[in-house]
Design a protein around this motif. Structure first.
Motif, PDB file in Angstrom:
ATOM      1  N   ARG A 204     -40.759 -33.413 -35.772  1.00 48.65           N
ATOM      2  CA  ARG A 204     -40.336 -32.760 -34.314  1.00 48.65           C
ATOM      3  C   ARG A 204     -40.844 -31.150 -34.252  1.00 48.65           C
ATOM      4  N   ALA A 205     -40.573 -30.861 -35.465  1.00 45.41           N
ATOM      5  CA  ALA A 205     -40.868 -29.233 -35.473  1.00 45.41           C
ATOM      6  C   ALA A 205     -42.370 -29.007 -35.625  1.00 45.41           C
ATOM      7  N   GLY A 206     -43.271 -29.844 -35.769  1.00 45.59           N
ATOM      8  CA  GLY A 206     -44.560 -29.801 -35.925  1.00 45.59           C
ATOM      9  C   GLY A 206     -45.230 -29.636 -37.275  1.00 45.59           C
ATOM     10  N   ALA A 207     -44.319 -30.128 -38.078  1.00 55.32           N
ATOM     11  CA  ALA A 207     -44.789 -30.134 -39.435  1.00 55.32           C
ATOM     12  C   ALA A 207     -46.129 -30.829 -39.890  1.00 55.32           C
ATOM     13  N   LYS A 208     -46.912 -30.366 -40.580  1.00 56.14           N
ATOM     14  CA  LYS A 208     -48.172 -31.205 -41.087  1.00 56.14           C
ATOM     15  C   LYS A 208     -48.370 -31.079 -42.417  1.00 56.14           C
ATOM     16  N   THR A 209     -48.650 -32.118 -43.082  1.00 53.24           N
ATOM     17  CA  THR A 209     -48.879 -31.928 -44.339  1.00 53.24           C
ATOM     18  C   THR A 209     -50.333 -31.657 -44.640  1.00 53.24           C
ATOM     19  N   THR A 210     -50.697 -31.285 -46.046  1.00 53.20           N
ATOM     20  CA  THR A 210     -52.211 -30.467 -46.029  1.00 53.20           C
ATOM     21  C   THR A 210     -52.932 -31.645 -45.749  1.00 53.20           C
ATOM     22  N   ALA A 211     -52.817 -33.020 -45.989  1.00 50.32           N
ATOM     23  CA  ALA A 211     -53.737 -34.109 -45.912  1.00 50.32           C
ATOM     24  C   ALA A 211     -53.942 -34.226 -44.195  1.00 50.32           C
ATOM     25  N   GLU A 212     -52.777 -34.022 -43.507  1.00 52.61           N
ATOM     26  CA  GLU A 212     -52.895 -34.361 -41.979  1.00 52.61           C
ATOM     27  C   GLU A 212     -53.609 -32.903 -41.413  1.00 52.61           C
ATOM     28  N   ALA A 213     -53.406 -31.826 -41.678  1.00 51.11           N
ATOM     29  CA  ALA A 213     -53.916 -30.770 -41.377  1.00 51.11           C
ATOM     30  C   ALA A 213     -55.604 -30.941 -41.499  1.00 51.11           C
TER      31      ALA A 213
ATOM     32  N   VAL B 201     -35.656 -29.059 -50.588  1.00 52.07           N
ATOM     33  CA  VAL B 201     -36.615 -28.920 -49.615  1.00 52.07           C
ATOM     34  C   VAL B 201     -36.594 -27.433 -49.277  1.00 52.07           C
ATOM     35  N   ASN B 202     -35.640 -26.846 -49.169  1.00 53.33           N
ATOM     36  CA  ASN B 202     -35.397 -25.518 -48.480  1.00 53.33           C
ATOM     37  C   ASN B 202     -35.973 -24.581 -49.206  1.00 53.33           C
ATOM     38  N   GLY B 203     -37.069 -23.755 -48.528  1.00 51.10           N
ATOM     39  CA  GLY B 203     -38.032 -22.746 -49.215  1.00 51.10           C
ATOM     40  C   GLY B 203     -39.255 -23.330 -49.570  1.00 51.10           C
ATOM     41  N   LYS B 204     -39.571 -24.735 -49.655  1.00 49.07           N
ATOM     42  CA  LYS B 204     -40.623 -25.541 -50.344  1.00 49.07           C
ATOM     43  C   LYS B 204     -41.619 -25.504 -49.179  1.00 49.07           C
ATOM     44  N   SER B 205     -42.938 -25.719 -49.608  1.00 48.26           N
ATOM     45  CA  SER B 205     -43.774 -26.059 -48.396  1.00 48.26           C
ATOM     46  C   SER B 205     -43.473 -27.540 -47.977  1.00 48.26           C
ATOM     47  N   VAL B 206     -44.228 -27.339 -46.912  1.00 53.47           N
ATOM     48  CA  VAL B 206     -43.982 -29.085 -46.187  1.00 53.47           C
ATOM     49  C   VAL B 206     -44.502 -30.049 -47.355  1.00 53.47           C
ATOM     50  N   ASP B 207     -45.582 -29.997 -47.733  1.00 52.93           N
ATOM     51  CA  ASP B 207     -46.006 -30.846 -48.791  1.00 52.93           C
ATOM     52  C   ASP B 207     -45.152 -31.292 -50.145  1.00 52.93           C
TER      53      ASP B 207
ATOM     54  N   VAL C 144     -34.629 -28.438 -38.563  1.00 50.04           N
ATOM     55  CA  VAL C 144     -35.453 -27.770 -39.684  1.00 50.04           C
ATOM     56  C   VAL C 144     -36.285 -26.496 -38.771  1.00 50.04           C
ATOM     57  N   HIS C 145     -36.377 -25.446 -39.734  1.00 49.64           N
ATOM     58  CA  HIS C 145     -36.868 -24.264 -39.241  1.00 49.64           C
ATOM     59  C   HIS C 145     -38.142 -24.150 -40.006  1.00 49.64           C
ATOM     60  N   LEU C 146     -39.359 -23.972 -39.693  1.00 47.81           N
ATOM     61  CA  LEU C 146     -40.639 -23.933 -40.351  1.00 47.81           C
ATOM     62  C   LEU C 146     -41.194 -22.503 -40.148  1.00 47.81           C
ATOM     63  N   ASP C 147     -41.739 -21.923 -41.263  1.00 46.29           N
ATOM     64  CA  ASP C 147     -42.240 -20.749 -41.070  1.00 46.29           C
ATOM     65  C   ASP C 147     -43.654 -20.904 -41.644  1.00 46.29           C
ATOM     66  N   GLY C 148     -44.711 -21.312 -40.651  1.00 46.09           N
ATOM     67  CA  GLY C 148     -45.993 -21.742 -41.108  1.00 46.09           C
ATOM     68  C   GLY C 148     -45.963 -23.290 -41.709  1.00 46.09           C
ATOM     69  N   ASP C 149     -46.278 -23.239 -42.919  1.00 45.73           N
ATOM     70  CA  ASP C 149     -46.283 -24.517 -43.738  1.00 45.73           C
ATOM     71  C   ASP C 149     -45.028 -24.613 -44.751  1.00 45.73           C
ATOM     72  N   THR C 150     -43.890 -23.658 -44.305  1.00 42.78           N
ATOM     73  CA  THR C 150     -42.817 -23.722 -45.391  1.00 42.78           C
ATOM     74  C   THR C 150     -41.630 -24.134 -44.482  1.00 42.78           C
ATOM     75  N   VAL C 151     -40.880 -24.844 -45.366  1.00 50.19           N
ATOM     76  CA  VAL C 151     -39.486 -25.468 -44.747  1.00 50.19           C
ATOM     77  C   VAL C 151     -38.491 -24.213 -44.998  1.00 50.19           C
TER      78      VAL C 151
ATOM     79  N   ALA D  31     -41.864 -30.868 -49.939  1.00 53.00           N
ATOM     80  CA  ALA D  31     -40.742 -31.346 -49.277  1.00 53.00           C
ATOM     81  C   ALA D  31     -41.209 -32.854 -49.093  1.00 53.00           C
ATOM     82  N   MET D  32     -42.252 -33.182 -48.555  1.00 48.60           N
ATOM     83  CA  MET D  32     -42.537 -34.652 -48.247  1.00 48.60           C
ATOM     84  C   MET D  32     -42.672 -35.586 -49.409  1.00 48.60           C
ATOM     85  N   PHE D  33     -43.284 -34.685 -50.518  1.00 48.96           N
ATOM     86  CA  PHE D  33     -43.381 -35.348 -51.824  1.00 48.96           C
ATOM     87  C   PHE D  33     -42.048 -35.691 -52.575  1.00 48.96           C
ATOM     88  N   ALA D  34     -40.988 -34.739 -52.154  1.00 45.76           N
ATOM     89  CA  ALA D  34     -39.806 -34.977 -52.912  1.00 45.76           C
ATOM     90  C   ALA D  34     -39.217 -36.218 -52.030  1.00 45.76           C
ATOM     91  N   LEU D  35     -39.292 -36.072 -50.784  1.00 43.28           N
ATOM     92  CA  LEU D  35     -38.859 -37.259 -49.914  1.00 43.28           C
ATOM     93  C   LEU D  35     -39.514 -38.599 -50.282  1.00 43.28           C
TER      94      LEU D  35
END
Length: 156
Positions: free
Chosen positions: A140-149, A76-82, A45-52, A84-88
């Motif tokens: 592992r990449a440090g993704a945080k959802t809006t709720a966590e942040a 999930v590619n190109g989507k926000s972490v939130d 996973v490569h993150l750019d801020g809160d984007t996958v 992507a996690m919702f899709a999961l």
């Protein structure tokens, strides 16, 4: 007829996988194995801020696990972490629904094709393998959802 269409969607993703191949840069990588059937995936996973920004993977296994990884990439590619996690979460809900769960096509798109897989417990692990690897690699990449942040509950 719908089952045949869904089978064709899965076979299309299996034959022509989207996003396959490990790429750099990445912040999180994981390797998951389904010991029941031998499916394996290494996922980055490569993150750019809160984007996958990118999900890349190398995998071997059955058509269901391979197609599921391809569909994951698309969702999930190109989507926000939130997002992507919702899709999961929605895909996990579908897979654990034992064929009784109505999939949200707006969220899951091609992943609705896996609705029939949920009726076969031995195949659910195949379908979920890449999704669980994605979740692990994102953490592992440090993704945080809006709720966590905003709550400060995320583990660093």
């Amino acid at each position: 007829m719908l089952d045949e269409l869904y089978q064709e969607v899965i076979l299309d993703h299996y034959r022509s996988p989207h996003g396959k191949g490990l790429r750099e840069p990445f912040e999180g990588e994981t390797h998951h194995v389904n010991p029941t059937c031998g499916d394996e995936i290494t996922l980055r996973v490569h993150l750019d801020g809160d984007t996958v920004a990118d999900v890349s993977y190398d995998s071997v296994g059955c058509s269901i696990s391979q197609a599921s990884a391809s569909v994951l990439y698309d969702l999930v590619n190109g989507k926000s972490v939130d997002q992507a996690m919702f899709a999961l979460d929605e895909f996990s809900r579908l897979m654990t629904g034992k064929g009784e769960t109505e999939p949200d096509e707006d969220v899951l798109e091609d992943a609705v094709a896996f609705a029939g897989v949920s009726k076969f417990p031995a195949r659910v692990k195949c379908a979920l393998l890449s999704w669980m690897a994605f979740k692990d690699a994102a953490i592992r990449a440090g993704a945080k959802t809006t709720a966590e942040a905003t709550s400060g509950e995320a583990n660093d």
